[in-house]
Design an enzyme around this catalytic site. Structure first.
Site, short mmCIF file in Angstrom:
data_model
loop_
_atom_site.label_atom_id
_atom_site.label_comp_id
_atom_site.label_asym_id
_atom_site.label_seq_id
_atom_site.Cartn_x
_atom_site.Cartn_y
_atom_site.Cartn_z
N ASP A 61 -110.40 -20.86 -61.46
CA ASP A 61 -109.75 -20.23 -60.32
C ASP A 61 -108.91 -21.25 -59.58
O ASP A 61 -109.41 -22.32 -59.20
CB ASP A 61 -110.80 -19.63 -59.37
CG ASP A 61 -111.42 -18.37 -59.95
OD1 ASP A 61 -110.67 -17.52 -60.44
OD2 ASP A 61 -112.66 -18.24 -59.91
N ASP A 94 -109.66 -12.17 -65.17
CA ASP A 94 -110.48 -11.99 -63.97
C ASP A 94 -109.75 -11.26 -62.84
O ASP A 94 -110.22 -11.23 -61.72
CB ASP A 94 -110.95 -13.36 -63.47
CG ASP A 94 -112.02 -13.26 -62.39
OD1 ASP A 94 -112.78 -12.28 -62.39
OD2 ASP A 94 -112.09 -14.16 -61.54
#
Length: 1006
Positions: A264, A374
Site C-alpha cells: 500500500d 485490493d
C-alpha cells in the site's frame, strides 16, 4: 487396517515444531551489535553507515514510534564451520504473524551495497555457501521501528498513527543476532513435510492418495532420529521421494504463481515509509531472483518504481538488470493502484497515462493488464479507459470480500457503460498474499467457478505491505507443487503469460455488465472529507491550468508549464491511492494530504492566473473566464467575455416565520426551522418536495460498524436516526435574498445558506459544519415527489443507473453508493438532479405514501461526514464546507451541466477584450474533459471528450487556430492505426460518437 490417521497427523505436527524446524540452524554464535538511533526523519544511507554506534545487547528495547535505528553487526565465522553454509539470523523483535505490519530492516554491506530486506518471515542473510573459517562478518541494518497500528485487537483507537501524537515509548525488543549454520537438508525436509502434510489435510479422508501420503510421512518420521535430526534428515527425505514424484492428473487445475508484494502506497504508515518498504522488498526480490532461476516477480505502481529510482539508486541498478532479464516485471500500467470509484474522468485516464509512460520510458515495456488486487470496487466507466490506454485485461481479488453475494465468475468479460469489454480475472485463491500453503491451493481449486470452461487461475504469491514479498520457502513449495498428484499444478509466470493462456483457453467467457460493486467498505466514499474535497478541487484546477495554459500558449506564446503540470498530476494521482482518497489511512497520511492539496491549489492557481492574465491583456473590460464545458452567462466554454446578467431573485417572509425565495424559475419555501417544504418548478407547476416532507434535512445516525471502522458502514446504521430540525437561527442572508440557518447538535454546529442564483433553476445549499462528533454519520436528505425505479449516477466519462428498489440481495446490498458530480432521477417528462462539489457517498430509497395521494416518495441523501476512530481517532474533527444544489425539472443534460457548474466556479479578471475558445463543440452532449498541449512538447493541441447523455451524437469540433492535421489517438497521445481520422474541413472536424464514447484528438498546428 485400524484408523490411525489422527495419530500420525498429530505426530507430524509435534515433530516438525519441536525437533525438525529447530534443527534447521543446529549451531550458532552471537554477533556483536551496536546501534545508532537517527534523531529525526530517515537519513541517507551514507550517513547511517558512518554514524557512531553504541553497543546494544540482545534483549534490549529499541525503537521509538516511527524512528530509524542503524544497527551494526560484526563477528567471525568459527574455523570449525569451514565448508558449510552459514547465515546471519537477525531478529529485530519480529512477530511472525504480522509480516508487513511491524519493524522492518534493509541490510547493507559496509560499502553501501544493499543485500536484502528483513521482515518477520524473512530474518536471514546468507554469509557463504560454503563459507571460509575465520571470515569476518560486518553488516549494517537500517531498521524502521514502525509501530503496530492494527494489533490482535484490531480497530482499537490509537494515537500511534501520527508522529505528532505517537510518543516515545520503545516499541521492540532485540531478539536474536547470531551467526548460524544452515542445515540445508533439514530445511528441505521441513518443506517436504509441510507440502505433503498440507496437501494431505485437504484431500478427502477416503482418498487413496491421502493414505499414501500418510504412510510415507509415517515412514519418514520413523527414519528420523530425534536426537540426531541433521544426521538422519536425508534418510527421512528418501522415504518421501515416491509420493513427491507422483505426477498430477491431466485434468488438474493450473495455477500461475506470480511473485508479488502488494505494498500500500500509504495506509498504516506514511508515504515516506512506503518509499523504504518498496526499497526493502525490491532488494529482497532481486536477491531471491539470483538464487531461484524459475522465480518471476511482478511489481505494480509506477510511483513505487520511481521512488526506488530516486531514493535508492543502488537498489534501482539491481532492479533494472532483473527487468532486462525478464524476471522482475512491471505490472498494471498505472501510477498507483488507485481507487476507481472516486477519481474523475481525466484523473482515471492519467493514472494509465503516467503509469504506462513511466514503464515505456524506463524499460520499453507496455503493460496489457490493469493490476488492482485490493481496490474497493470498480466504476462502470473503467473498461473503456483501460482500452483507451492500450490495455485489455484486469485483475482484482477484492470482490471476494463482498459480504452479501458471491460473485458468479472468476474469469469473465466486463462490459462498461459504452459497451467496451475487458477480459477480467478474479483469482480464486482469494488472497493477494498467497504463501503456497496447501489450504490456499486447495481453496483455489474448489472455489474456481469456471470449471469445465477453463482451468487456469492466478495466485499473487508473497507477503505484502512491507512483508518482503515472496520467500524462499514459497518458491520451494511451488517447486514441489509443479506437478504433484492430488494438487493443482503451480508454475511461475508473468501476468501477461497468464492472461494470454487464460484468454486462449476461454475466448468466450461470461459477460458482466455495469459496475463491480464491492459489498463492503462503503464508508470509504465519505471518510476523511478533507482528503476527498482536496482531490476534487485538484482535479478541476488541473483542468483549468491545462486549458488556460494551452490557450495562452497558442494565442500569446505563453510558456506552457510541462514539467510543473506533470509533477502536479503525479502528486494528485498518488493521493488517489486506494487507502488515501478513500480515507482509510492513519492520521499522519491525511494530515500530509491536506497540506499537499493546499500547496497544489496555490501552485495551480498561480498557473491559471498567469495564463489568464496573458490572455486578457491590459484593459478595463470585466471578463468572466469560463472553464466549464458549457456556455455560462453568455460566455462560451473555454472562453472569456463580459457576463450576461439576467433575472433577479427575491426573498419574502412568510407568516409562519419562514421565507420564500423566487427567481422566476423556481419558487422555494423555507419553513421557520430552515427546512425546505416546497421547491416549485414554475415552468411546469411541478412540486419537487414530497407532500408532508421537508428537504435540506440533516440526519444524524449512530455509526459503529462491526469492523473496519473507517472503511465500513453497516446497514443497521439506519435503524436509529435523529432528524436535526431545531434551529438556533433562521434569518435573511447577508445579501438579503438568501436564507441563513444555524443549528447546534451534540458538540457540533452547522451554518447553512440557501440561495437561488438569478436566471438559474437551482437551489444552492452551502453548508458549513464545525464537526466534533464521535462514531456518527451525517446525511443531507431531499425527499422528492418522484416515481422511478432507477436513478443515474455520474461516473468516469458518463453515467450509469442503479435501482431505487431492493428486489434482490444484489440491489439491497447497494445501500451506500458512489457518484461524482451528480445523481439524477427521472420520470418520463420531468426530472431532478442533486449536484455536489466534493462529496461521493449517497443513498436513494423509495416509499409509497400510505396517506394522502398514495404517490411515491424517492429520497436522495448525500453523505457529508463520519467520525470513525480507527485508524485516525480524530477523523474529520473540525470545520468543513460543502456546496450542493437541488435542480428541479432537470434533464440528464442539465445534471451534467450543473455538476460542472458547481465544481468550476467562474473567474473574473479585467482585460482588453474577449478571449475566444481554443476549441468549441457544437453540441452540449459532447463534453470536453481536457484541452492541453501534447506531452511530447511538439506544441500539438490534444482534446479529449466524450458523449455524456447516453445517446448517439453527431456534431462538429471547431479549432480556434490553424490546423495542419488531425489524428485520433489513445490516452498516451499515440495515433490509433486502426481508426480512420475524422473529416476535417479547415479545422472543422466532424464527430460521430456512440453513447458515452470517449475520444482523444491530436490537432497538429499549422
Amino acid at each position: 487396517m485400524h484408523d490411525d490417521r489422527t495419530l500420525v497427523e498429530a505426530r507430524l505436527r509435534r515433530v516438525l515444531d519441536e525437533r525438525i524446524r529447530p534443527a534447521v540452524y543446529p549451531e550458532s554464535v552471537p554477533l556483536e551489535v551496536a546501534v545508532w538511533h537517527a534523531p529525526g526523519e530517515p537519513v541517507p544511507v551514507a550517513e547511517g553507515l558512518a554514524a557512531g554506534a553504541q553497543p546494544i545487547a540482545v534483549g534490549s528495547r529499541w525503537g521509538a514510534p516511527w524512528g530509524t535505528s542503524w544497527f551494526r553487526v560484526t563477528g567471525t565465522v568459527p574455523e570449525a564451520w569451514a565448508g558449510r553454509t552459514v547465515e546471519a539470523v537477525l531478529d529485530l523483535g519480529f512477530d511472525e504473524n504480522m509480516p508487513g505490519f511491524q519493524c522492518e530492516g534493509l541490510v547493507y554491506r559496509p560499502d553501501g551495497t544493499p543485500v536484502k530486506g528483513l521482515n518477520p518471515r524473512n530474518q536471514w542473510v546468507r554469509i557463504g555457501a560454503p563459507v571460509q573459517g575465520g571470515e569476518e562478518v560486518r553488516l549494517h541494518i537500517e531498521a524502521a521501528s514502525n509501530p503496530v497500528i492494527m494489533d490482535y485487537r484490531p480497530f482499537t483507537p490509537t494515537s500511534l498513527g501520527d508522529l505528532e501524537t505517537a510518543g516515545s515509548d520503545l516499541q521492540y525488543t532485540l531478539t536474536r543476532m547470531d551467526l548460524a549454520v544452515l542445515d540445508e537438508t533439514v530445511w528441505h525436509l521441513v518443506t517436504d513435510l509441510e507440502v505433503l502434510g498440507e496437501l494431505m489435510a485437504e484431500l478427502p479422508v477416503d482418498s487413496p492418495r491421502r493414505w499414501e501420503i500418510l504412510r510415507a510421512v509415517e515412514r519418514a518420521l520413523d527414519a528420523l532420529d530425534l536426537q540426531d535430526v541433521g544426521g538422519t534428515a536425508e534418510r527421512a527425505r528418501s522415504r518421501l521421494t515416491d509420493v513427491l514424484a507422483a505426477p498430477a492428473v491431466p485434468s488438474a487445475h493450473r495455477i500461475s504463481a506470480v511473485g508479488h508484494a502488494h505494498i500500500d502506497s500509504a495506509w498504516l504508515w506514511p508515504l515516506r515509509e512506503t518509499v523504504r518498504k518498496v526499497a526493502r522488498t525490491a532488494a529482497n526480490m532481486t536477491a531471491l531472483l539470483d538464487d531461484e532461476p524459475d522465480f518471476v516477480f511482478a511489481m505494480s505502481q509506477a510511483q513505487q518504481w520511481a521512488w526506488v529510482k530516486e531514493h535508492r539508486p543502488e537498489v534501482w541498478a539491481r532492479v533494472k538488470k532483473a527487468v532486462a532479464d525478464g524476471r522482475f516485471v512491471p505490472a498494471g500500467g498505472m501510477w498507483v493502484e488507485s481507487d476507481t470509484n472516486m477519481p474523475g474522468s481525466e484523473a482515471m485516464a492519467r493514472q494509465f497515462v503516467h503509469g504506462k509512460r513511466f514503464f515505456l520510458d524506463e524499460f520499453g515495456i507496455e503493460n496489457d493488464e490493469a493490476w488492482l488486487p485490493d481496490t474497493f470496487g470498480f466504476a462502470a466507466g473503467l473498461p473503456q479507459i483501460i482500452k483507451a490506454a492500450g490495455s485489455k485485461y484486469l485483475l482484482t481479488q477484492k470482490i471476494s470480500w463482498s459480504r452479501t453475494n458471491s460473485f458468479p465468475h472468476h474469469t469473465f468479460r466486463w462490459e462498461g457503460i459504452d459497451g467496451t469489454r475487458i477480459f477480467t480475472h478474479f483469482p480464486p485463491v482469494d488472497t493477494y498474499n498467497c504463501s503456497m500453503r496447501g489450504a490456499e491451493i486447495a481453496h483455489a481449486v474448489r472455489n474456481f467457478k469456471d470449471k469445465g470452461a477453463a482451468r487456469h487461475s492466478l495466485a499473487p504469491t508473497g507477503w505484502g505491505d512491507g512483508g518482503g514479498g515472496t520467500t524462499r520457502e514459497m518458491v520451494a513449495k511451488a517447486a514441489r507443487l509443479r506437478d504433484l498428484e492430488g494438487s493443482a499444478t503451480v508454475t511461475w509466470e508473468t501476468p501477461s503469460s497468464f492472461f494470454t493462456k487464460a484468454e486462449a483457453e476461454n475466448p468466450e467467457p461470461p459477460v458482466w455488465v455495469g459496475e463491480l460493486y464491492l459489498e463492503l467498505h462503503r464508508a470509504t466514499l465519505t471518510s476523511q472529507a478533507g482528503t476527498k474535497q482536496g482531490n476534487r478541487r485538484s482535479e478541476h484546477l488541473l483542468r483549468e491550468a491545462e486549458l488556460w495554459a494551452a490557450t495562452a500558449a497558442v494565442r500569446t506564446g505563453f510558456p506552457y508549464p510541462y514539467a510543473d503540470l506533470d509533477r502536479i498530476w503525479k502528486t494528485v494521482l498518488l493521493h488517489q491511492f486506494h487507502d488515501i482518497l478513500p480515507g482509510s489511512s492513519i492520521a499522519w497520511v491525511h494530515r500530509e494530504a491536506r497540506a499537499t492539496y493546499a500547496r497544489v491549489a496555490d501552485e495551480l492557481g498561480g498557473i491559471v492566473d498567469a495564463a489568464q492574465r496573458a490572455l486578457a491583456g491590459e484593459g478595463s473590460v470585466p471578463l468572466l473566464f469560463n472553464a466549464a464545458p458549457h456556455t455560462r452567462a453568455g460566455v462560451p466554454a473555454g472562453g472569456a467575455r463580459p457576463a450576461e446578467v439576467s433575472g433577479r431573485t427575491t426573498r419574502a417572509e412568510r407568516p409562519d416565520g419562514g421565507h420564500v425565495l423566487d427567481n422566476g424559475l423556481l419558487r422555494v419555501g423555507v419553513d421557520a426551522r430552515g427546512l425546505v417544504d416546497s421547491a416549485l418548478d414554475l415552468a411546469t407547476g411541478r412540486e419537487t418536495i414530497a407532500p408532508g416532507r421537508t428537504g435540506n434535512l440533516l440526519q444524524l445516525h449512530q455509526d459503529l460498524p462491526n469492523m473496519w471502522d473507517a472503511w465500513d458502514v453497516d446497514e443497521f446504521y439506519r435503524n436509529t436516526v435523529t432528524d436535526l430540525t431545531e434551529a438556533d437561527e433562521v434569518t435573511p442572508g447577508d445579501d438579503g435574498v438568501s436564507v441563513r440557518i444555524v443549528r447546534s447538535f451534540g458538540n457540533s454546529r452547522v451554518a447553512q445558506v440557501l440561495s437561488l442564483p438569478p436566471g438559474e433553476k437551482r437551489l444552492v445549499v452551502d453548508t458549513e459544519v464545525d464537526w466534533h462528533e464521535t462514531e456518527k454519520f451525517l446525511k443531507l436528505a431531499f425527499p422528492l415527489d418522484l416515481h422511478t425505479d432507477r436513478y443515474a449516477s455520474e461516473t468516469q466519462f458518463g453515467h450509469f443507473f442503479r435501482p431505487t428498489h431492493t428486489n434482490t440481495s444484489w440491489e439491497a446490498a447497494k445501500f451506500e453508493a458512489c457518484n461524482h458530480r451528480f445523481v439524477h432521477l427521472q420520470e418520463p417528462d420531468w426530472g431532478v438532479a442533486v449536484v455536489n462539489d466534493g462529496t461521493y457517498g449517497h443513498d436513494v430509497t423509495r416509499a409509497v405514501r400510505t396517506d394522502g395521494d398514495g404517490g411515491t416518495t424517492t429520497t436522495v441523501r448525500v453523505s457529508l461526514l463520519r467520525a470513525p476512530r480507527f485508524p485516525d481517532p480524530e477523523t474529520d474533527q473540525g470545520v468543513h464546507r460543502f456546496r450542493h444544489a437541488l435542480v428541479p425539472g432537470a434533464s440528464i443534460g442539465d445534471a451534467v451541466r450543473e455538476g460542472w457548474r458547481v465544481n468550476l466556479p467562474e473567474r473574473r479578471l479585467d482585460g482588453a477584450g474577449e478571449v475566444a475558445p481554443l476549441v468549441t463543440v457544437g453540441r452540449d452532449s459532447v463534453v470536453v474533459t481536457a484541452v492541453k498541449l501534447a506531452d511530447d512538447g511538439s506544441g500539438d493541441v490534444v482534446v479529449r471528450f466524450h458523449e455524456a447523455h447516453g445517446a448517439r451524437a453527431r456534431t462538429t469540433l471547431t479549432a480556434g487556430f490553424p490546423v495542419a492535421g488531425v489524428e485520433v489517438t489513445d490516452l498516451l497521445e499515440r495515433p490509433l492505426t486502426d481508426t480512420a481520422p475524422p473529416a476535417d474541413d479547415g479545422g472543422r472536424i466532424t464527430l460521430r460518437l456512440r453513447p458515452f464514447e470517449l475520444m482523444t484528438l491530436r490537432l497538429k498546428r499549422a
